[in-house]
Write an enzyme that holds these catalytic residues in place. Sequence first.
Site, short mmCIF file in Angstrom:
data_model
loop_
_atom_site.label_atom_id
_atom_site.label_comp_id
_atom_site.label_asym_id
_atom_site.label_seq_id
_atom_site.Cartn_x
_atom_site.Cartn_y
_atom_site.Cartn_z
N ALA A 260 0.84 -1.21 0.00
CA ALA A 260 0.00 0.00 0.00
C ALA A 260 0.87 1.25 0.00
O ALA A 260 1.95 1.26 0.60
CB ALA A 260 -0.91 -0.01 1.22
N GLY B 232 0.24 1.32 -3.32
CA GLY B 232 0.12 0.54 -4.53
C GLY B 232 0.85 1.02 -5.77
O GLY B 232 0.75 0.38 -6.81
N CYS C 173 11.84 4.81 2.48
CA CYS C 173 11.78 6.25 2.18
C CYS C 173 12.31 7.03 3.39
O CYS C 173 11.64 7.88 3.95
CB CYS C 173 10.37 6.68 1.80
SG CYS C 173 9.09 6.29 3.01
N ASP D 114 -0.01 -10.06 7.50
CA ASP D 114 1.25 -9.71 8.15
C ASP D 114 2.41 -10.24 7.32
O ASP D 114 2.50 -11.46 7.07
CB ASP D 114 1.28 -10.32 9.55
CG ASP D 114 2.47 -9.88 10.38
OD1 ASP D 114 3.49 -9.46 9.79
OD2 ASP D 114 2.39 -9.96 11.62
#
Length: 419
Positions: free
Chosen positions: A238, A240, A350, A283
């Site tokens: 996510a 995505g 990031c 998970d």
Amino acid sequence: MTNTPTAARRSAIYLLDQILGEGRLLSECLAAGALDRLAPEDRARAQRLTLETLRGLERADRLLEGHLRRTPALTVQNALRLGTVELCQGEAAHGVVNAMVEIIGRSRKHGRLKGLVNAVLRKIAAEGPEAWPKMRVPRLPDWLREPLIAAWGADAVKGMEQAHFAGAPLDLTPKPGATIPMGTELPTGSVRVTDAGQVSALPGYASGDWWVQDAAAALPARILAPRPGERVLDMCAAPGGKTLQLAAAGAEVTALDISEGRLARARENLERTGLSAHVVAGDALEHQGQYDAILLDAPCSATGTIRRHPDLPFAKDGSEFGGLIALQGRMLAHAWTLLKPGGRLVYCTCSLLPDEGEVQIEEALPHHPDMQVDRAALQVPGVQPDWLTEEGGLRLRPDYWPDLGGMDGFYIACLNKSA
């Protein structure tokens, strides 16, 4: 739905209260419905005002301190900060001052301070616009600034702060074969659009010709270079963007993420672009399977995204980063067990902190004799030689591409598994 400029400003003040007073991220506030009652244009305006105020907070506070004997309650302080930023960026004084006086005047708790708001903002309107551009570029808080200076040096951090203050343009990743009739193509193949306005109104959005993705965030999937028919795991998928890149290359993609809510955006974008992936909420540490290639964009401090998320240094203090660093190590070790012999894994974060990038790879290599760093994989179009790191990864920073509008901070490494 409420639809007035004052409603957008009132909502921006509420968001500032939550970020600066409660330590909540803007994304958390939005997910909780903070702006749901606003019309779409006011929702966008409230977010823009919040972000601009956070970027200019240091300057606003310096201008205000000369006119305040003591610091007022946070809501009043944030109204003054927002008003100061608007005035110094050229908004009409009467509109800004009247709006802030009305907002504070209607508050049961703070209404008696509307006279103070009026007097202070009128003084700011007279002197602020001239003083604003002469002030220093706002600095990161010390808890983050000091480790970044230790890692990259003071000059680099000043460059990062300039990039943060400037904010981020909109970057798009084109679907293969699609042309984007706006913006500028960057050296890495992304398309950059300035003053984009409403994203969903841009040409090619409805037809799924592109998706929003910072140029730096688009590089991990390009480095993984999936081939048609390969089984590929996007391990923390996510929202995505990388999943779309992998699917567009023809891979059989499993998009895994622990957050069903955040995966909804990935599902929407897959449908809009006509691409397909097997989307799984679960998970990552419990996932099983065998894959030809894996992309692990591990949960991290997100310190590389401050140019688009200026709330982060104010909502966080670094205290949770140790837990994230440990989690990254466990995720990388587990991902390695899911990779077929002869396969490849791209690890990325990031983050601007070496502990979440370079150090993770340095520590992983001795534990996995079948793990080799693939330096050649990093040599994709637009990557400059001085971005490559000693242990064999790729370091991206916001101060890179200063003439093009910067990029998010990222660390990327490609790891090959012995056959």
